[in-house]
Design an enzyme around this catalytic site. Structure first.
Site, short mmCIF file in Angstrom:
data_model
loop_
_atom_site.label_atom_id
_atom_site.label_comp_id
_atom_site.label_asym_id
_atom_site.label_seq_id
_atom_site.Cartn_x
_atom_site.Cartn_y
_atom_site.Cartn_z
N GLY A 4 16.14 58.67 3.06
CA GLY A 4 17.03 58.20 4.12
C GLY A 4 16.30 57.62 5.32
O GLY A 4 16.87 56.82 6.07
N GLU A 5 15.05 58.02 5.55
CA GLU A 5 14.33 57.54 6.73
C GLU A 5 13.92 56.08 6.53
O GLU A 5 13.49 55.68 5.44
CB GLU A 5 13.09 58.39 6.96
CG GLU A 5 13.40 59.85 7.25
CD GLU A 5 12.16 60.67 7.51
OE1 GLU A 5 11.12 60.05 7.83
OE2 GLU A 5 12.20 61.90 7.39
N ALA A 6 14.02 55.31 7.62
CA ALA A 6 13.72 53.88 7.55
C ALA A 6 12.27 53.62 7.20
O ALA A 6 11.94 52.71 6.42
CB ALA A 6 14.07 53.21 8.88
N LYS A 10 10.23 55.53 5.45
CA LYS A 10 10.01 55.81 4.03
C LYS A 10 10.58 54.71 3.16
O LYS A 10 9.98 54.30 2.16
CB LYS A 10 10.62 57.15 3.66
CG LYS A 10 9.92 58.36 4.28
CD LYS A 10 10.53 59.66 3.78
CE LYS A 10 9.77 60.86 4.35
NZ LYS A 10 10.32 62.15 3.84
N ILE A 11 11.76 54.21 3.54
CA ILE A 11 12.35 53.11 2.79
C ILE A 11 11.44 51.89 2.84
O ILE A 11 11.22 51.20 1.84
CB ILE A 11 13.74 52.77 3.35
CG1 ILE A 11 14.71 53.95 3.12
CG2 ILE A 11 14.30 51.51 2.69
CD1 ILE A 11 16.07 53.75 3.74
#
Length: 1493
Positions: free
Chosen positions: A671-673, A675-676
């Site tokens: 969900g973290e930007a 990590k994405i």
């Protein structure tokens, strides 16, 4: 692809025979009659009647003119009929069919004419231009136009159209049809099927039947076609012909032919002139009287992209009969169209459009597909285009439509998959795994919203799969043993087991169905046992210290060779089990999970990113959320793992949305930007590497990927109201490709793909089960390209040893539950068969725990372990309970067949046997088996023992007499007896029938075979059976327990003895436990009872039976008899006589096998104990006589023991003096054995020389000790109070001493014997005579004998005694004893017999000593002069004896005497000579001095 023209041989021959019978004129008449029929119908029509009657030929309609022209020409043709172009006589009829001016009736007659010509084969494949003719027929019929006057006539015409199309394809000439013709036929037929929905029932059924037959006819030719490649398509039809008739044909049909890949409008609207037209693709198919009715648009025969296909050349000419016949191209188009009808998920698909107007279309399409697969079979794998349709399109649609709630659709879907499994399972491996996981298991489990009907149909399908012999082994080998796939076999087994459990509901057909599936698997395994050698588990799979090998790189060399792939898949399964454990650790804590995998050597000791990435990529059971968080972690090692993880994907030739679906399917996007961002960046880098130059840089791939993710969120997030349009999406991506725009078409396709198919990970849906999403299907198809080959199993049990432990637990549980709830006998028998199959498998695979669990479960259903009902007799209840009787028979069948592998289950089996005993149902032969086996020795004493003892009562009888009104036999005896105090209740017919059923059931169990055949049991099973018997018997109680407890203990003891005797070759295995059990009973029993009786005599029988066969165990067996010596006196007294008789039998049958001193000590101890018993002494003495008489069984090992036992019988008063004298004779006889042994060893020493001197010396010492022991024992017996015994003992002692020289005793030992035996005996006898004259009667005669014994012994030993330095002292002691005896007074006076005997004896002794030179007068007197001292003592004894007597001539030695004066003393004779010399005399008074010797 071309197919050779031809028909089946039988059909061809029949056709030619028919045409041979039909002449040219006949055929012409047939054509003429059809022309007449058409013209006649046209005359009846008012519209055509006027035209027909016109005189001017120019006014005739062309249709009428062509028919009349054919009528004129048909009889004028001169050439042979096969050479006539069929188009000449078909064209007029085809023109009528295609004309939009004719009505339904006229068109129908024309269609009938064409049908007749084709059906009757007026032309065949050898006819000129037949291919063109058939094309014209198809083209005309599919373009049929007619005016609709009423619905009925319209349906008639449509049915005739179907008839003509069907006969055109199925007839012999149908072989020349082209691919396009076949497609047109199917196209038209399906349009009729579709349109028939609004027509009558007959037309609907006819249309569907025709469609079905067409598909069957087409695909029935598939097996005969040669293999093809992917590059195929349908070529345009060539209608050119050299025939002039062909030029007259109307070209409109071919010009209006539908393109196979186009859309066909089937809307039913009325034309301006009210006609019906099948030709116009974009016009109404059928004209209806209801112009307002609208049908859905069908995307008919939607072919693949033509740009990817190459044309197939077709050849057609009038001169050549070889034509371009239909083949794979049309089959591809038809099959593709049928598959498209199943696509109900896409709103724009043909399936969805047709479904809107016809709810049965998917069902109908499934039926057609199933028929195609049934007829095509294995041939589909030869044609890549067809195979590709099955692998992708068909299976993808089946995954969706397989979740339908329509049971008919479900049945068809599962039937298709079953056909695919049979024919193509080697090419649809991952598709099958996906179908089982996402459809079959989901529906069959009955969860996740599945209805009861869905569950039932799915279970039926699953059972059908399970009935395939190799299905489960292949599931296990291909899926369960693959580290990347699910455990399908295990999941299916657990599903069937759970589905068989009736939870809070009665047993239903669904539960029985699930059980049948489970049993089908078990039975197939059991059947495979007999087909090959079992392959047991490899012992080296779990070997420690294995080197690390990347598990994802392991490959099998030969997947078609069982010797190669069997071990490979077993190793893969071993790795997979450990990987799943590691995955579980990883899901909880990735760091600890990786450490665990390192410890299991599944990852290297030093972690590297590639190995971790491959573990995540190729392992099952990992949590996708945990994977996403781990891959998105900013840690440097995790970033490297992410890069390596992306490198494991192959994105070549994939659109970016498909690649992104595939990538994101393997984990859940965090969900973290940030990590994405990291994850998408890794994906973009990998995709750019394989994009083949489309994208300018990896940044472009990153931006495009991010845009796709954003578009996916925008389109499928319900919170976003203003959705992005295609133009918006393209506009946002302008100039991103290094300043250039990406192709608009590519972006448009990308946009619509995301809009129609959301990028969604299929881990879990809202219903709690994973769904087959588009992304997952892409992953399946991508992996199917590189997956390992499908392993085909045969009928050998190659993997059953690994499979059965997985399914055994669920199988036993399901069988037990269903058996518990079932009442129907057929279901009960089904369960019993299942139990027996599981038992067979457990035994074959040596799974003792499984077999024990099975036995425990079955024993519960016998009801024998339950408490007895108070209101009903146990036997009647058992006989009336079908379930209990079936379970009982099954339990004992398992025990008899597979007892080798029963361990703890023996306890439950014995509990059942003991309960049968309590209710009186146990067969007598079970309890009496050991008695019958051991009472076959043939010994008369043993037989007398068995019949004479009043305490020996058979155990079952005691049970029946002790327990009133319990037991079937006791009730029968009460019914037949009038001795009972109160009349017994007469049983009803039902009760008698129940009793008989119970008896028959127990008889069929063959319980006795368990114990009589125990010699065939394996060692461990036999040991467990013996332990179970000891455990079931319970602990012995000193105070005694209840009668039932004693009966139980007795039965267990008898059975224990039975298996002991039947396993004499393995007695060492059992003996310790058997001995301890018997010892516990014997040592704790304080009162006589049946249990201790069985223990004592069972122990004796064991020894009797086993001693001849087990010499190494003889000492242990005989030592065990010491338990009898420890019996409580009360118990021993009760059984003493029988014990002695058993010992007598033991001695008679096994004396030669008793060799150790310890064994003889036990036997003689038992015999010694009986000496004073009034009843046991006689058999005891008989046994001793058997041992000692004639020395038959006397050995150095038992000599002393037997002598001691004989002494006990001599001293015992039981049996009178006669038995004591007989016992003394035994002692005297034993001297012969001593002399014999001495002689044998002396001769052996002489033969062997000086090497055996030491052995001879040792043996002589042993013989000397035995002789001394015998002499001392006889000396003590000479003091016996009874006169006859005492005197006979003296004679026996004299015989013993007479044999001393034969044993080669030393002079010192002889002197010692004379001093300690003879002289001591005289002292004690004199003392008894003087002190106890009343108690010891006849002592005067005894002293008389003893004095003679002294003189004879002294003279016998004189030559050896003289050599001793103590001779003079010994001689003086002899003189002293003679002085004491001659001076002794009895009752106040001296004995006259002694007064006469002693002087004579003394005189003879002196003469012998003088003659030997022993007693001579010395010239010089001295203080120790023997001469002087002798005559001094002689003078004190007999004053009348003087030295003058030695000067007289020596007297004769009488009665074999002592010696002859002047001659050397000869040695004494052997005991055999002495035996006749010293006999028992009744009157000692008769013995006089002259009777010496």
């Amino acid at each position: 692809m071309s197919r050779s023209v031809g028909t089946p041989r039988a059909e061809m021959e029949g056709g030619w025979r028919d045409k041979a019978r039909r002449s040219k004129g006949t055929l012409a008449c047939m054509v003429n009659s059809e022309v007449s029929a058409v013209l006649a119908v046209m005359r009846r029509n008012a519209r055509w009647a006027g035209r027909y009657s016109a005189s001017d030929d120019q006014l005739e309609h062309p249709l009428i003119r062509s028919l009349k022209g054919l009528r004129r020409l048909v009889f004028t043709w001169q050439q042979p009929w096969p050479s006539i172009d069929p188009c000449l006589y078909l064209s007029p009829f085809l023109d009528v069919i295609r004309s939009d001016e004719t009505g339904a009736q006229i068109t129908g007659v024309a269609l009938s004419a064409v049908y007749k010509m084709v059906q009757l084969e007026i032309f065949d494949v050898q006819t000129a231009n037949v291919d063109i003719a058939m094309h014209k027929i198809v083209d005309s019929v599919t373009s049929c136009r007619f005016e609709v006057t009423d619905p009925a006539s319209e349906e008639v015409v449509l049915m005739k159209i179907l008839q003509v199309l069907l006969v055109s394809l199925k007839s012999g000439v149908g072989a020349v049809l082209s691919d396009r013709d076949v497609c047109n036929i199917v196209n038209t037929t399906f349009r009729v099927v579709h349109q028939a929905g609004s027509k009558g029932e007959l037309l609907q059924r006819t249309a569907r039947y025709t469609m079905h037959e067409l598909v069957r006819a087409v695909f029935s030719h598939l097996p005969s076609l040669k293999p093809t490649s992917l590059a195929i398509e349908i070529a345009p039809h060539n209608t050119e012909s050299s025939s002039s008739a062909g030029k007259d044909l109307n070209k409109s049909g071919s010009e209006e032919a539908n393109e196979l890949s186009g859309l066909v409008n089937t809307s039913s609207i009325s034309s301006a002139d009210g006609s019906s037209d099948l030709a116009e693709a974009e016009q109404p198919v059928l004209v209806s009287d209801e112009p307002s009715e609208k049908d859905a648009v069908a995307h008919l025969l939607n072919g693949s992209d033509g740009s990817q296909n190459a044309a197939i050349e077709t050849v057609g000419s009038a001169e050549d009969s070889i034509v371009a016949a239909y083949g794979v191209p049309c089959m591809v188009e038809i099959f593709s169209f049928l598959c498209s009808l199943l696509n109900i998920a896409d709103l724009l698909s043909p399936g969805q459009l047709v479904l809107a107007s016809d709810e049965d279309s998917p069902q109908f399409a499934l039926m057609l597909i199933n028929s195609a697969l049934e007829l095509g079979g294995d041939a589909f794998k030869k044609h890549p285009k067809l195979l590709d349709l099955i692998q992708d399109t068909l299976f993808r649609n089946l995954m969706v439509i397989g979740l339908s709630q329509n049971p008919i659709v479900l049945s068809l879907v599962f039937g298709i998959v079953l056909n695919l499994y049979h024919h193509l399972r080697g090419l649809v491996k991952l598709q099958l795994e996906a179908f089982f996981s996402f459809v079959l298991i989901r529906l069959a489990s009955g969860k996740h919203g599945a209805t009861y009907q869905q569950q039932e149909v799915a279970l039926e399908a699953l059972v059908d799969f399970c009935r395939q012999p190799t299905f489960m082994p292949e599931m296990y080998a291909n899926f369960d043993c693959d580290t990347t796939l699910s455990n399908t076999f295990e999941d299916l087994g657990n599903l069937l087991s759970k589905s068989a459990f009736p939870v809070n509901c009665p047993l239903s057909a669904m539960h029985v169905l699930a059980l049948e599936g489970l049993l089908a698997v078990v039975r197939s395994m059991a059947d495979r046992i007999d087909t090959g050698i079992l392959v047991l588990a490899s012992s080296n799979l779990g070997a420690g210290n294995q080197e690390y090998i990347p598990f994802w790189t392991l490959k099998c060399e030969h997947y078609d060779d069982p010797s190669s792939w069997v071990q490979f898949v077993k190793h893969q399964k071993y790795i997979k089990c450990r990987l799943m454990i590691g995955a579980d650790h990883f899901n909880r804590d990735p760091k600890k999970g990786l450490e665990f995998l390192q410890g299991m050597r599944l990852l290297p000791s030093e972690l590297d990113p590639k190995s971790v990435a491959c573990f995540i990529r190729y392992s099952t059971g990992l949590n996708k959320t945990v994977i996403g968080d781990y891959l998105g972690d900013p840690d440097e090692f995790c970033l490297r793992v992410l890069d390596e993880f992306a490198q494991t994907f192959d994105f070549s030739n994939m659109r970016i949305d498909s690649a992104l679906r595939l990538f994101l399917e393997s984990f859940r996007l965090p969900g973290e930007a940030q990590k994405i961002h990291r994850v998408v960046e890794a994906f973009a880098d990998r995709y750019y590497q394989q994009s083949k130059g489309i994208l300018a840089s990896k940044d472009v791939a990153f931006v495009l990927s991010y845009s796709v993710i954003m578009l996916n969120t925008d389109q499928h997030n319900k919170q976003v109201r203003n959705k992005m349009t295609e133009d918006d999406f393209i506009r946002n991506l302008r100039k991103i490709n290094d300043g250039q725009d990406l192709p608009r078409q590519m972006l448009a396709e990308l946009y619509h793909s995301i809009v129609h198919n959301e990028i969604r990970i299929s881990y879990v849906s809202e219903a709690g089960v994973a769904n087959m999403t588009h992304s997952r299907w892409i992953d399946v198809m991508r992996r199917s390209v590189s997956t390992t080959p499908y392993i085909n199993c045969d009928e050998r049990p190659l993997l059953d040893h690994d499979m059965f432990p997985i399914i055994s637990g669920p199988s036993i549980a399901a069988l037990s539950v269903v058996f518990d709830h079932a009442e129907d006998e057929e279901v009960l028998q089904l369960c019993i068969d299942g139990f027996l199959a599981v038992a067979k498998l457990s035994a074959s695979h040596r799974l003792e725990d499984v077999l024990d669990d099975l036995v425990v479960s079955l024993c519960k259903f016998t009801t024998l372990l339950n408490p007895f009902p108070l209101e009903e007799e146990p036997v009647i209840a058992f006989g009336g309970d079908t379930k209990a009787r079936m379970a009982t028979v099954a339990v004992f069948n398992i025990a008899n067949k597979y007892g080798d592998f029963i361990r703890t289950g023996w306890r439950n089996i014995l509990d059942c046997i003991l309960r049968l005993q309590k209710v009186g149902l146990l067969p007598a032969q079970v309890a009496n088996e050991s008695v019958e086996k051991t009472n076959t020795t043939g010994d008369s004493a043993h037989s007398k023992l068995a019949g004479s003892s009043s305490t020996r009562i058979q155990m079952p009888e005691r049970v029946r007499h002790r327990r009133r009104n319990t037991g079937l036999m006791s009730r029968f005896s009460q019914l037949l007896s009038l001795e009972s105090d109160e009349p017994p209740a007469v049983p009803t017919e039902e009760e008698l029938a129940a009793q008989q059923r119970a008896l028959r059931t127990i008889e069929s169990c063959h319980i006795h075979q368990i114990f009589t055949d125990s010699k065939f049991l394996q060692a461990e099973s036999l040991l467990q059976l013996a332990r179970a018997l000891v455990w079931s018997a319970g602990r012995p109680h000193k105070s005694g327990g209840s009668a039932e407890d004693e009966d139980t203990a007795v039965l267990c003891l008898e059975l224990l003895i039975t298996i002991t005797l039947n396993n004499r070759d393995r007695i060492m295995l059992l003996w310790q436990g058997v001995y301890e059990h018997m010892a516990g009973i014997i040592q704790t029993s304080v009162f006589p009872g049946l249990l201790v009786e069985k223990a004592v005599f069972g122990l004796l029988r064991v020894c009797q039976r086993l001693l001849p066969y087990k010499e190494d165990l003889a000492e242990e067996l005989l030592r065990s008899l010491q338990l009898v010596l420890r019996l409580d006196p009360r118990v021993a007294d009760a059984f003493c006589e029988r014990i002695t008789q058993e010992v007598m039998v033991l001695v008679r049958t096994n004396a030669a096998h008793i060799k150790s001193p310890m064994g003889w000590r036990t036997v003689t101890s038992l015999l010694t104990v009986t000496a004073r018993h009034p009843r046991a002494s006689e058999p005891g003495f008989e046994a001793l006589m058997y041992i000692m008489q004639a020395g038959a069984h006397l050995t150095p090992a038992n000599y002393v023991l037997c002598v001691d036992a004989a002494r006990a019988f001599v001293e015992a008063r039981v049996g009178g003096p006669g038995r004591s004298v007989r016992a003394l004779d035994l002692l005297l006889d034993s001297v012969g054995r001593l002399t014999l042994w001495s002689k044998v060893h002396s001769e052996g020493a002489d033969a062997s020389g000086t090497d055996s001197v030491e052995g001879l010396s040792r043996h002589s010492q042993e013989l000397t000790e035995m002789w001394v022991r015998l002499a001392q024992l006889l000396m003590k017996l000479c003091l016996e109070q009874r006169e006859l015994v005492r005197d006979h003992a003296i004679l026996c002692l004299q015989g013993c001493l007479s044999a001393a020289e034969m044993i080669s005793l030393t002079p010192a030992l002889l002197a010692q014997s004379l001093e300690q035996v003879v002289l001591k005996l005289l002292d004690e006898l004199l003392d008894l005579a003087v002190r106890h004259p009343k108690e010891y009667q006849g002592m005067e005669d005894t002293l008389f004998l003893s004095t003679k014994f002294l003189a004879k012994s002294y003279l016998q030993f004189l030559p050896q005694l003289v050599t001793l330095p103590t001779f003079q002292s010994l001689w003086l002691q002899v003189l002293k004893r003679m002085e004491m005896f001659i001076n002794a007074k009895f009752r106040g006076k001296r004995s006259e017999k002694l007064q006469e005997l002693i002087p004579e004896l003394l005189r003879n002794i002196l003469q012998v000593m003088h003659s030997q030179g022993i007693l001579v007068q010395l010239t010089k007197p001295s203080q120790d002069n023997m001469w002087d001292m002798t005559w001094k003592h002689v003078g004190d004894i007999v004053p009348t004896l003087t030295p003058d007597i030695i000067k007289e001539s020596s007297p004769e030695v009488k009665d074999g005497g002592f010696a002859v004066v002047g001659e050397q003393m000869s040695p004494a004779s052997v005991p055999s000579d002495v035996e006749s010399e010293y006999t028992i005399v009744e009157k000692v008074d008769s013995i006089s001095l002259g009777d010496q010797g």
